[in-house]
Structures are given as C-alpha cells and as structure tokens.
Design a protein around this motif. Structure first.
Motif, PDB file in Angstrom:
ATOM      1  N   TRP A  49       0.863  -1.179   0.000  1.00 16.65           N
ATOM      2  CA  TRP A  49       0.000   0.000   0.000  1.00 16.65           C
ATOM      3  C   TRP A  49       0.897   1.226   0.000  1.00 16.65           C
ATOM      4  CZ3 TRP A  49      -5.043   0.281   3.235  1.00 16.65           C
ATOM      5  CH2 TRP A  49      -5.867  -0.805   2.921  1.00 16.65           C
ATOM      6  N   PRO A  50       0.548   2.243  -0.759  1.00 23.12           N
ATOM      7  CA  PRO A  50       1.339   3.480  -0.717  1.00 23.12           C
ATOM      8  C   PRO A  50       1.318   4.066   0.701  1.00 23.12           C
ATOM      9  CG  PRO A  50      -0.198   3.505  -2.557  1.00 23.12           C
ATOM     10  CD  PRO A  50      -0.542   2.315  -1.722  1.00 23.12           C
ATOM     11  N   LYS A  51       2.412   4.688   1.079  1.00 24.69           N
ATOM     12  CA  LYS A  51       2.516   5.277   2.417  1.00 24.69           C
ATOM     13  C   LYS A  51       1.365   6.248   2.666  1.00 24.69           C
ATOM     14  CE  LYS A  51       5.484   7.247   5.848  1.00 24.69           C
ATOM     15  NZ  LYS A  51       4.461   7.214   6.840  1.00 24.69           N
ATOM     16  N   SER A  52       0.966   6.982   1.650  1.00 25.27           N
ATOM     17  CA  SER A  52      -0.135   7.945   1.822  1.00 25.27           C
ATOM     18  C   SER A  52      -1.436   7.228   2.192  1.00 25.27           C
ATOM     19  CB  SER A  52      -0.331   8.786   0.563  1.00 25.27           C
ATOM     20  OG  SER A  52      -0.680   7.961  -0.534  1.00 25.27           O
ATOM     21  N   TRP A  53      -1.685   6.018   1.643  1.00 22.75           N
ATOM     22  CA  TRP A  53      -2.893   5.253   1.999  1.00 22.75           C
ATOM     23  C   TRP A  53      -2.822   4.806   3.449  1.00 22.75           C
ATOM     24  CZ3 TRP A  53      -5.031   1.310  -2.045  1.00 22.75           C
ATOM     25  CH2 TRP A  53      -5.382   1.986  -3.210  1.00 22.75           C
ATOM     26  N   ILE A  54      -1.645   4.360   3.864  1.00 24.19           N
ATOM     27  CA  ILE A  54      -1.485   3.910   5.246  1.00 24.19           C
ATOM     28  C   ILE A  54      -1.700   5.079   6.200  1.00 24.19           C
ATOM     29  CG2 ILE A  54       0.133   2.942   6.927  1.00 24.19           C
ATOM     30  CD1 ILE A  54       1.405   1.394   4.523  1.00 24.19           C
ATOM     31  N   ASP A  55      -1.097   6.215   5.884  1.00 25.53           N
ATOM     32  CA  ASP A  55      -1.274   7.409   6.711  1.00 25.53           C
ATOM     33  C   ASP A  55      -2.739   7.835   6.757  1.00 25.53           C
ATOM     34  OD1 ASP A  55       1.443   7.381   7.165  1.00 25.53           O
ATOM     35  OD2 ASP A  55       1.873   8.984   5.713  1.00 25.53           O
ATOM     36  N   ASP A  56      -3.404   7.816   5.607  1.00 28.74           N
ATOM     37  CA  ASP A  56      -4.836   8.173   5.549  1.00 28.74           C
ATOM     38  C   ASP A  56      -5.665   7.213   6.393  1.00 28.74           C
ATOM     39  OD1 ASP A  56      -4.209  10.221   3.823  1.00 28.74           O
ATOM     40  OD2 ASP A  56      -4.979   9.210   2.023  1.00 28.74           O
ATOM     41  N   THR A  57      -5.317   5.940   6.337  1.00 25.77           N
ATOM     42  CA  THR A  57      -6.055   4.932   7.096  1.00 25.77           C
ATOM     43  C   THR A  57      -5.864   5.136   8.598  1.00 25.77           C
ATOM     44  OG1 THR A  57      -5.833   3.381   5.268  1.00 25.77           O
ATOM     45  CG2 THR A  57      -6.439   2.452   7.394  1.00 25.77           C
ATOM     46  N   LEU A  58      -4.655   5.445   9.010  1.00 27.28           N
ATOM     47  CA  LEU A  58      -4.417   5.741  10.424  1.00 27.28           C
ATOM     48  C   LEU A  58      -5.225   6.961  10.860  1.00 27.28           C
ATOM     49  CD1 LEU A  58      -0.580   5.114  10.577  1.00 27.28           C
ATOM     50  CD2 LEU A  58      -2.332   3.872  11.867  1.00 27.28           C
TER      51      LEU A  58
END
Length: 70
Positions: A49-58
């Motif tokens: 997953w792109p880091k931006s997706w992980i950050d958005d999910t958090l």
C-alpha cells in the motif's frame, strides 16, 4: 486455451477488480485491517500500500475513534 475461456476469464477478472477497488476505498475495510491484531500496519506495508494510503487509514481510525468512542 479456447477463446471463450479467455473471454470469460477476462470478464471475471474485471468483476473481481471492481470489488477489490470498492474494498480499497472502504474506510471500514481499511480500519479493520489496522485493528486486526496480527496485521496492523505491517500487513498494509507487505501488501505494498502506498505510504499515503497507510497514513490516511491511520487518520481515519483516529477520527472514527474520536467521533464515536472517546
């Protein structure tokens, strides 16, 4: 492989990809992946997953917690 089989396979793949796309966009699915004890962010990283997706999910997780459980 017969042409009919290729056509059927292609149609099935398109349908599956639609569902995968829907789950990727689902906040509930994304939050559930973080909350699953064995997975957490490690699963998302291994799934590329792109880091931006992980950050958005958090961020989604924190917002949901603050809005409903705090």
């Amino acid at each position: 492989v017969a042409p009919l089989t290729r056509t059927t396979d292609r149609a099935a793949k398109q349908t599956i990809n639609q569902y995968y796309k829907a789950t990727d966009m689902s906040a509930t699915y994304r939050i559930a992946m973080l909350l699953y004890p064995r997975h957490k962010t490690r699963y998302l990283e291994k799934a590329s997953w792109p880091k931006s997706w992980i950050d958005d999910t958090l961020e989604m997780l924190h917002e949901e917690y603050d809005a409903k459980y705090r």
